[in-house]
Design a protein around this motif. Structure first.
Motif, mmCIF file in Angstrom:
data_model
loop_
_atom_site.group_PDB
_atom_site.id
_atom_site.type_symbol
_atom_site.label_atom_id
_atom_site.label_comp_id
_atom_site.label_asym_id
_atom_site.label_seq_id
_atom_site.Cartn_x
_atom_site.Cartn_y
_atom_site.Cartn_z
ATOM 1 N N MET A 1 4.434 -4.598 -44.913
ATOM 2 C CA MET A 1 3.860 -3.265 -44.651
ATOM 3 C C MET A 1 2.366 -3.409 -44.370
ATOM 4 O O MET A 1 1.666 -4.129 -45.071
ATOM 5 N N THR A 2 1.856 -2.712 -43.335
ATOM 6 C CA THR A 2 0.440 -2.797 -43.003
ATOM 7 C C THR A 2 -0.397 -2.062 -44.049
ATOM 8 O O THR A 2 0.104 -1.265 -44.850
ATOM 9 N N ASP A 3 -1.741 -2.355 -44.029
ATOM 10 C CA ASP A 3 -2.636 -1.677 -44.970
ATOM 11 C C ASP A 3 -2.574 -0.166 -44.794
ATOM 12 O O ASP A 3 -2.579 0.592 -45.762
ATOM 13 N N ILE A 4 -2.517 0.302 -43.525
ATOM 14 C CA ILE A 4 -2.447 1.747 -43.284
ATOM 15 C C ILE A 4 -1.159 2.315 -43.836
ATOM 16 O O ILE A 4 -1.137 3.374 -44.465
ATOM 17 N N ALA A 5 -0.056 1.620 -43.643
ATOM 18 C CA ALA A 5 1.228 2.119 -44.136
ATOM 19 C C ALA A 5 1.216 2.220 -45.650
ATOM 20 O O ALA A 5 1.726 3.188 -46.228
ATOM 21 N N MET A 6 0.649 1.217 -46.331
ATOM 22 C CA MET A 6 0.584 1.268 -47.792
ATOM 23 C C MET A 6 -0.306 2.401 -48.261
ATOM 24 O O MET A 6 0.012 3.120 -49.207
ATOM 25 N N SER A 7 -1.444 2.597 -47.583
ATOM 26 C CA SER A 7 -2.337 3.700 -47.937
ATOM 27 C C SER A 7 -1.662 5.033 -47.715
ATOM 28 O O SER A 7 -1.775 5.951 -48.516
ATOM 29 N N MET A 8 -0.930 5.125 -46.609
ATOM 30 C CA MET A 8 -0.232 6.359 -46.281
ATOM 31 C C MET A 8 0.799 6.693 -47.342
ATOM 32 O O MET A 8 0.906 7.833 -47.801
ATOM 33 N N ALA A 9 1.556 5.709 -47.759
ATOM 34 C CA ALA A 9 2.585 5.938 -48.769
ATOM 35 C C ALA A 9 1.973 6.385 -50.081
ATOM 36 O O ALA A 9 2.532 7.191 -50.816
ATOM 37 N N ALA A 10 0.776 5.878 -50.375
ATOM 38 C CA ALA A 10 0.125 6.213 -51.644
ATOM 39 C C ALA A 10 -0.514 7.591 -51.624
ATOM 40 O O ALA A 10 -0.549 8.287 -52.629
ATOM 41 N N GLU A 11 -1.040 8.013 -50.450
ATOM 42 C CA GLU A 11 -1.868 9.210 -50.404
ATOM 43 C C GLU A 11 -1.137 10.461 -49.949
ATOM 44 O O GLU A 11 -1.554 11.571 -50.257
ATOM 45 N N VAL A 12 -0.091 10.323 -49.155
ATOM 46 C CA VAL A 12 0.532 11.508 -48.561
ATOM 47 C C VAL A 12 1.332 12.270 -49.604
ATOM 48 O O VAL A 12 2.278 11.754 -50.181
ATOM 49 N N THR A 13 0.916 13.490 -49.865
ATOM 50 C CA THR A 13 1.679 14.401 -50.713
ATOM 51 C C THR A 13 1.707 15.737 -49.994
ATOM 52 O O THR A 13 0.665 16.253 -49.603
ATOM 53 N N PRO A 14 2.866 16.331 -49.775
ATOM 54 C CA PRO A 14 2.938 17.582 -49.030
ATOM 55 C C PRO A 14 2.091 18.673 -49.679
ATOM 56 O O PRO A 14 2.149 18.877 -50.883
ATOM 57 N N ASN A 15 1.295 19.353 -48.871
ATOM 58 C CA ASN A 15 0.452 20.436 -49.353
ATOM 59 C C ASN A 15 0.135 21.342 -48.176
ATOM 60 O O ASN A 15 -0.717 21.025 -47.361
ATOM 61 N N PRO A 16 0.813 22.473 -48.059
ATOM 62 C CA PRO A 16 0.633 23.330 -46.895
ATOM 63 C C PRO A 16 -0.739 23.962 -46.799
ATOM 64 O O PRO A 16 -1.081 24.534 -45.781
ATOM 65 N N ARG A 17 -1.562 23.873 -47.850
ATOM 66 C CA ARG A 17 -2.864 24.506 -47.835
ATOM 67 C C ARG A 17 -3.951 23.587 -47.301
ATOM 68 O O ARG A 17 -5.091 23.990 -47.189
ATOM 69 N N ARG A 18 -3.638 22.367 -47.028
ATOM 70 C CA ARG A 18 -4.655 21.471 -46.519
ATOM 71 C C ARG A 18 -4.256 21.012 -45.124
ATOM 72 O O ARG A 18 -3.142 21.208 -44.677
ATOM 73 N N GLY A 20 -3.475 18.332 -42.048
ATOM 74 C CA GLY A 20 -2.545 17.220 -41.993
ATOM 75 C C GLY A 20 -3.253 15.883 -41.913
ATOM 76 O O GLY A 20 -4.415 15.792 -41.511
ATOM 77 N N ARG A 21 -2.526 14.855 -42.268
ATOM 78 C CA ARG A 21 -3.007 13.477 -42.159
ATOM 79 C C ARG A 21 -2.314 12.817 -40.974
ATOM 80 O O ARG A 21 -1.122 13.036 -40.729
ATOM 81 N N ILE A 22 -3.064 12.007 -40.235
ATOM 82 C CA ILE A 22 -2.534 11.298 -39.076
ATOM 83 C C ILE A 22 -2.689 9.801 -39.305
ATOM 84 O O ILE A 22 -3.778 9.339 -39.676
ATOM 85 N N ASP A 23 -1.610 9.067 -39.097
ATOM 86 C CA ASP A 23 -1.669 7.612 -39.168
ATOM 87 C C ASP A 23 -1.087 7.037 -37.887
ATOM 88 O O ASP A 23 0.059 7.332 -37.529
ATOM 89 N N ALA A 75 4.510 1.370 -27.908
ATOM 90 C CA ALA A 75 4.830 0.545 -29.074
ATOM 91 C C ALA A 75 4.076 1.113 -30.265
ATOM 92 O O ALA A 75 3.080 1.809 -30.114
ATOM 93 N N GLY A 76 4.564 0.830 -31.462
ATOM 94 C CA GLY A 76 3.929 1.342 -32.666
ATOM 95 C C GLY A 76 4.441 2.723 -33.047
ATOM 96 O O GLY A 76 5.374 3.249 -32.433
ATOM 97 N N GLN A 77 3.807 3.310 -34.047
ATOM 98 C CA GLN A 77 4.270 4.588 -34.584
ATOM 99 C C GLN A 77 3.091 5.501 -34.892
ATOM 100 O O GLN A 77 2.011 5.047 -35.280
ATOM 101 N N VAL A 78 3.324 6.809 -34.718
ATOM 102 C CA VAL A 78 2.378 7.833 -35.152
ATOM 103 C C VAL A 78 3.061 8.666 -36.224
ATOM 104 O O VAL A 78 4.182 9.147 -36.035
ATOM 105 N N TRP A 79 2.379 8.807 -37.354
ATOM 106 C CA TRP A 79 2.905 9.565 -38.489
ATOM 107 C C TRP A 79 2.019 10.779 -38.730
ATOM 108 O O TRP A 79 0.793 10.690 -38.658
ATOM 109 N N HIS A 80 2.635 11.921 -39.012
ATOM 110 C CA HIS A 80 1.936 13.115 -39.471
ATOM 111 C C HIS A 80 2.436 13.415 -40.880
ATOM 112 O O HIS A 80 3.613 13.695 -41.076
ATOM 113 N N ASP A 81 1.540 13.336 -41.842
ATOM 114 C CA ASP A 81 1.905 13.603 -43.239
ATOM 115 C C ASP A 81 3.125 12.799 -43.670
ATOM 116 O O ASP A 81 4.043 13.318 -44.325
ATOM 117 N N GLY A 82 3.137 11.527 -43.280
ATOM 118 C CA GLY A 82 4.200 10.630 -43.732
ATOM 119 C C GLY A 82 5.500 10.753 -42.965
ATOM 120 O O GLY A 82 6.493 10.133 -43.347
#
Length: 268
Positions: A1-18, A20-23, A75-82
């Motif tokens: 898993m890449t550093d971004i993927a690990m960070s994403m897994a750790a930080e993304v928590t659904p919250n409709p009031r904030r 979005g996160r982009i990876d 190639a690669g992936q774009v994630w929005h809020d995980g």
């Protein structure tokens, strides 16, 4: 898993009031044999105001559309809020996208134009009363209430840009993308648009825009500089960009990217 993927897994928590996160993870784009974006990875955090900058042909709009999910990466992936963005990202009400050209009907009055857009964009079942309330609230938020009955064609350039932004804000997106939102505007009006985008980010909307104007870059939390041929040259604060490129004026970054060595030298 890449550093971004690990960070994403750790930080993304659904919250409709904030916002979005982009990876973007190992993302690239090509058209036939032409490589538009070289492989890159980056993260945009919730509520950030981020500029994508670089010379003509560096791939700014391509990167913006890819991050928004409007065009899939080669190639690669774009994630929005995980969540990996798929082919239907453009239909996601949480995503707003304003292209460089106006996206609104020029002949109708502004209020009527926005009410028509609301019927198309707001969730099925939204009442006429609720849609009208959102339209009025959005016009007030964007300082357009006194222009409600004016045909869009008669609005000033800055007002038309805010009207285009209003169309996309009707669904209250958490991710907002804009292609050259200050292009063609005088410095004062451009500053007004940037202040509006800063206000949106402070309310929790994640805002990503392309620009070539250094005054706008300085109002952002972070700038992503692309070198020619779509190489990621830098991602960080405007102050960090000055230090990294060894310049006082961000306008000098463009010259360095265009003339100093090959684009690969700047790739981080």
């Amino acid at each position: 898993m890449t550093d971004i993927a690990m960070s994403m897994a750790a930080e993304v928590t659904p919250n409709p009031r904030r916002g979005g996160r982009i990876d973007a993870i190992d993302v690239s784009r090509h058209a036939g044999a032409w490589q538009i974006l070289q492989k890159l990875s980056l993260t945009v955090k919730p509520g950030e105001l981020v500029a994508i900058a670089g010379g003509s042909g560096a791939g700014k709009t391509t990167l913006l559309e890819t991050l928004a999910g409007l065009q899939p990466p080669s190639a690669g992936q774009v994630w929005h809020d995980g969540i990996i963005r798929g082919a239907r990202a453009s239909a996601d009400a949480r995503i707003g996208y304003v292209p460089q050209d106006d996206i609104i009907h020029l002949e109708m009055p502004l209020r009527r134009t926005l009410r028509y857009a609301a019927r198309l964009r707001m969730p099925a079942g939204t009442s006429t009363v609720e849609a009208a309330r959102v339209v009025e609230e959005t016009m007030r938020d964007l300082d357009l209430a006194d222009r409600a009955d004016v045909p869009v064609r008669s609005l000033s350039g800055g007002q038309r840009k805010r009207a285009s932004i209003a169309v996309e804000l009707l669904t209250r997106p958490s991710l907002f993308f804009l292609d050259e939102p200050t292009s063609g505007l005088d410095p004062s009006t451009a500053a007004d648009v940037m202040r509006l985008l800063r206000t949106l980010s402070r309310r929790g909307v994640t805002v990503v825009l392309t620009t070539h104007e250094t005054a706008g870059i300085d109002k952002c939390d972070r700038v992503i500089f692309l070198a020619r041929d779509g190489h990621l040259a830098f991602s960080g604060s405007p102050a960090e960009a000055r230090s990294y490129f060894g310049v006082r004026d961000l306008a000098d970054v463009y010259e360095r990217l265009a003339t100093d060595a090959t684009p690969e030298v700047w790739t981080k």
